[in-house]
Design an enzyme around this catalytic site. Sequence first.
Site, short mmCIF file in Angstrom:
data_model
loop_
_atom_site.label_atom_id
_atom_site.label_comp_id
_atom_site.label_asym_id
_atom_site.label_seq_id
_atom_site.Cartn_x
_atom_site.Cartn_y
_atom_site.Cartn_z
N LYS A 153 13.20 -15.47 -9.28
CA LYS A 153 12.97 -14.43 -10.30
C LYS A 153 12.02 -14.97 -11.36
O LYS A 153 11.08 -14.28 -11.76
CB LYS A 153 14.28 -14.01 -11.00
CG LYS A 153 15.24 -13.18 -10.21
CD LYS A 153 14.82 -11.75 -9.97
CE LYS A 153 14.01 -11.62 -8.72
NZ LYS A 153 14.70 -11.36 -7.49
N GLU A 176 17.79 -17.97 -6.25
CA GLU A 176 17.40 -16.62 -6.64
C GLU A 176 16.92 -16.61 -8.10
O GLU A 176 15.93 -15.94 -8.43
CB GLU A 176 18.59 -15.67 -6.43
CG GLU A 176 18.43 -14.26 -6.98
CD GLU A 176 17.27 -13.47 -6.40
OE1 GLU A 176 16.59 -13.94 -5.49
OE2 GLU A 176 17.02 -12.37 -6.92
N LYS A 193 6.00 -4.49 -3.68
CA LYS A 193 7.43 -4.31 -3.50
C LYS A 193 7.86 -4.39 -2.04
O LYS A 193 8.76 -5.11 -1.68
CB LYS A 193 7.83 -2.95 -4.09
CG LYS A 193 9.30 -2.65 -4.00
CD LYS A 193 10.08 -3.51 -4.96
CE LYS A 193 11.57 -3.29 -4.86
NZ LYS A 193 12.29 -4.39 -5.52
N GLU A 226 8.41 -15.46 -10.01
CA GLU A 226 7.82 -14.18 -9.62
C GLU A 226 7.26 -13.41 -10.83
O GLU A 226 6.16 -12.87 -10.76
CB GLU A 226 8.94 -13.37 -8.96
CG GLU A 226 8.50 -12.34 -7.98
CD GLU A 226 9.70 -11.68 -7.28
OE1 GLU A 226 10.86 -11.86 -7.72
OE2 GLU A 226 9.46 -10.99 -6.30
N ARG A 283 4.07 -0.41 -4.66
CA ARG A 283 3.79 -0.89 -3.31
C ARG A 283 2.50 -1.70 -3.23
O ARG A 283 2.19 -2.30 -2.21
CB ARG A 283 3.70 0.29 -2.34
CG ARG A 283 4.97 1.10 -2.24
CD ARG A 283 4.80 2.26 -1.31
NE ARG A 283 4.66 1.82 0.07
CZ ARG A 283 5.67 1.62 0.91
NH1 ARG A 283 6.89 1.87 0.50
NH2 ARG A 283 5.46 1.21 2.13
N TRP A 297 -2.57 -2.90 -1.67
CA TRP A 297 -2.21 -4.32 -1.77
C TRP A 297 -3.10 -5.01 -0.73
O TRP A 297 -2.96 -4.78 0.47
CB TRP A 297 -0.74 -4.53 -1.44
CG TRP A 297 -0.30 -5.95 -1.64
CD1 TRP A 297 -0.01 -6.56 -2.84
CD2 TRP A 297 -0.10 -6.94 -0.63
NE1 TRP A 297 0.36 -7.86 -2.62
CE2 TRP A 297 0.32 -8.13 -1.28
CE3 TRP A 297 -0.23 -6.95 0.75
CZ2 TRP A 297 0.60 -9.30 -0.59
CZ3 TRP A 297 0.05 -8.13 1.45
CH2 TRP A 297 0.47 -9.29 0.77
N ASN A 341 -1.87 2.42 5.51
CA ASN A 341 -0.92 1.39 5.11
C ASN A 341 -0.55 0.64 6.37
O ASN A 341 -0.10 1.24 7.34
CB ASN A 341 0.31 2.05 4.48
CG ASN A 341 1.44 1.05 4.25
OD1 ASN A 341 1.19 -0.15 4.10
ND2 ASN A 341 2.67 1.54 4.24
N GLY A 342 -0.74 -0.69 6.35
CA GLY A 342 -0.39 -1.49 7.53
C GLY A 342 -1.55 -2.41 7.89
O GLY A 342 -2.41 -2.69 7.06
N CYS A 378 0.83 -1.19 0.00
CA CYS A 378 0.00 0.00 0.00
C CYS A 378 0.88 1.27 0.00
O CYS A 378 1.91 1.31 0.65
CB CYS A 378 -0.94 0.10 1.20
SG CYS A 378 -2.06 -1.29 1.32
N HIS A 394 18.03 -37.61 -5.17
CA HIS A 394 17.29 -37.98 -3.96
C HIS A 394 15.81 -37.65 -4.09
O HIS A 394 15.09 -37.61 -3.09
CB HIS A 394 17.90 -37.27 -2.74
CG HIS A 394 19.31 -37.69 -2.48
ND1 HIS A 394 19.65 -38.95 -2.05
CD2 HIS A 394 20.48 -37.03 -2.65
CE1 HIS A 394 20.97 -39.04 -1.94
NE2 HIS A 394 21.49 -37.88 -2.31
O1 M6R Z 1 12.93 -5.15 1.05
P1 M6R Z 1 13.43 -6.53 1.41
O2 M6R Z 1 14.76 -6.82 0.83
O3 M6R Z 1 13.40 -6.78 2.88
O4 M6R Z 1 12.38 -7.52 0.74
C1 M6R Z 1 12.46 -8.90 0.97
C2 M6R Z 1 11.59 -9.65 -0.03
O5 M6R Z 1 10.26 -9.28 0.13
C3 M6R Z 1 12.02 -9.38 -1.47
O6 M6R Z 1 13.36 -9.66 -1.67
C4 M6R Z 1 11.18 -10.22 -2.46
O7 M6R Z 1 11.49 -11.58 -2.28
C5 M6R Z 1 11.43 -9.76 -3.88
N1 M6R Z 1 10.18 -9.50 -4.52
C6 M6R Z 1 12.16 -10.74 -4.70
O8 M6R Z 1 12.37 -10.31 -6.00
#
Ligand code: M6R
Length: 625
Positions: free
Chosen positions: A502, A498, A620, A505, A27, A73, A97-98, A2, A521
């Site tokens: 990516k 990672e 984000k 996501e 956000r 969000w 927000n929260g 948000c 395994h």
């Molecule tokens: O702002 P942060 O680094 O604490 O965020 C952590 C995760 O939410 C963030 O890395 C998330 O996994 C990303 N969307 C990955 O691309």
Amino acid sequence: MCGIVGAINSGSCVDFLIQGLKTLEYRGYDSAGLAVLNGGLHRSRAMGRVAGLEDKVAEKGIAGSVGIAHTRWATHGAPAEHNAHPHVSEGLAVVHNGIIENYESLRVQLEALGYTFTSDTDTETIAHLIQACLAGGNAFADQPAQDLFAAVRRAVDYLEGAYALAVVHESEPDCLVVVREGSPLMLGIGENGHYAASDASALVAMTRRMVYLENGDVGRLTRDSIELVDGQGNAVERDVTLSSLSADAVELGEYRHFMQKEIAEQPQALGNTLEMIAGANRLHPGIFGADAETVLAEVDSVLILACGTSSYAGMTAKYWIEQLSGLPCNVELASEYRYRTSVPNSKQLVVVISQSGETADTLAALQHAKSLGHTRTLAICNVPESAIVRETALRFITRAGPEIGVASTKAFTTQLSALFLLTLLLAKANGMLSADTENGSIEADREQDLLAELRHLPVAVERVLALEPQIAEWAQEFAHKHHALFLGRGRHYPIAQEGALKLKEISYIHAEAYPAGELKHGPLALVDAEMPVVVVAPNDELLEKLKANMQEVSARGGQLYVFADGDSRMNSSDGVKVLHMPEHYGLLSPVLHVVALQLLAYHVALAKGTDVDKPRNLAKSVTVE
Ligand code: M6R
């Protein structure tokens, strides 16, 4: 999670609110809405993106010089127009927000007082609660509050959770009230008025003069004044900071997507982050804070806490730290650590890694560690004014610049560079980077060599970026797949993780990462001609083992996509596609390999036509649990 914007100025604030929401859209993008005071309260809300709201606002001709706006969000209540903010109660509107943890019991009490709820959100509770405090004569307030500011101050006493609020009321057309408690909120001081936003990026178009609110602060903004009280009700003044953020940094420029821009910016981001070691042959602990030398000298182990991509940076660092410094290092997901019983160790260095510095789980994990007696705390973060940075003894600010794409890229590689610096300092503090080779320590020249390798990273990453056309070709072959496996070994296993994160996501392809030795395994059962298998295959001590694991895949008809080093003598053949990385980079090779995987995910998403920067269901900055 948000985004909030608010304004009180002398012209119309609607353009600022809409532009601010567009900047904060990363956000959350389930719905957007705004409310403006202009001879009464005018509200407009729309499902989906801010552009939809913009059209609606233009159609209705909404204008006014005092307003609040929100991009959502969804947490409490599905993404739906009736759940979109602002939420209203008679002439009052609030954006939030929260999360309000005790909203259910508050709702019951407020319904008993006759307030009617029209949404499923926790936020609507806040609107009615403030209204009840304004009205008085009820369980929340004996007497009517003197004004909106007083009513909000009273109402926050009843709220449990984390929140940032902006509130307006039609009966006070020259006032905007804001609150910060656990969720980010800052104020902007403009030429013709005052502004509020969840993030500085929404304010820079209007002003660089910013005031960062502290937790517990409640503020009353008028066009020419800001009145603040802290959590104890004392009048306070907060410093005015001149933001160095440039408006260009949050604009797309020549790029199609922020993720594309942010991948391309990595040489620059790494160069900026490593600027303090330019020309240095020796590393000084001071780069982590004034007390770093003392704190690091006593450390006997490391605990890294983070979420998502940041946790993979931590996992990569574990390999570096244990290998170079000889100190034990554990990495835990912040969301797990905060709720389990752990054994505190006062000599342990607790490192929290976060791009945003606002991630609720990471912040709570840090607070939990502190409550257990950990005092040696370090934040590695990209946002200097963030909550996490303010709570640690030591800090290192990565200089990646604003990261807007939901998928983290340049934040990750700059985190890795910071963690490598930390590794070197820990190695020195633990006597492993001295000339004492007899005791197994690394000779003194090694420090100089490793620093030189770090400094060369921007150039090396630039060369990886040049592989983009070949990676884009590979990506076409992934676009119709439903699953993918990523394999890596040692310090490249977190890089495989990672890469898989990516891909899932932003392309919505189900991807899993395994340490290659684990394949037989279980996961090998998944391999067939429909399963692309991506292999991170640097020319290191595990390459021969990795080749054997690749044979296991080939023998089952799996298609291999191998990111190999130039000197590893691996060539493409039937069922095996090999792309050679421009240089073999030893310990720092994870930084290069991950860039190739970012490009792969980006081009697969492009081929699939998904929303690269705003993938479905995500946001984000994850400021809720
Ligand atoms: O702002 P942060 O680094 O604490 O965020 C952590 C995760 O939410 C963030 O890395 C998330 O996994 C990303 N969307 C990955 O691309």
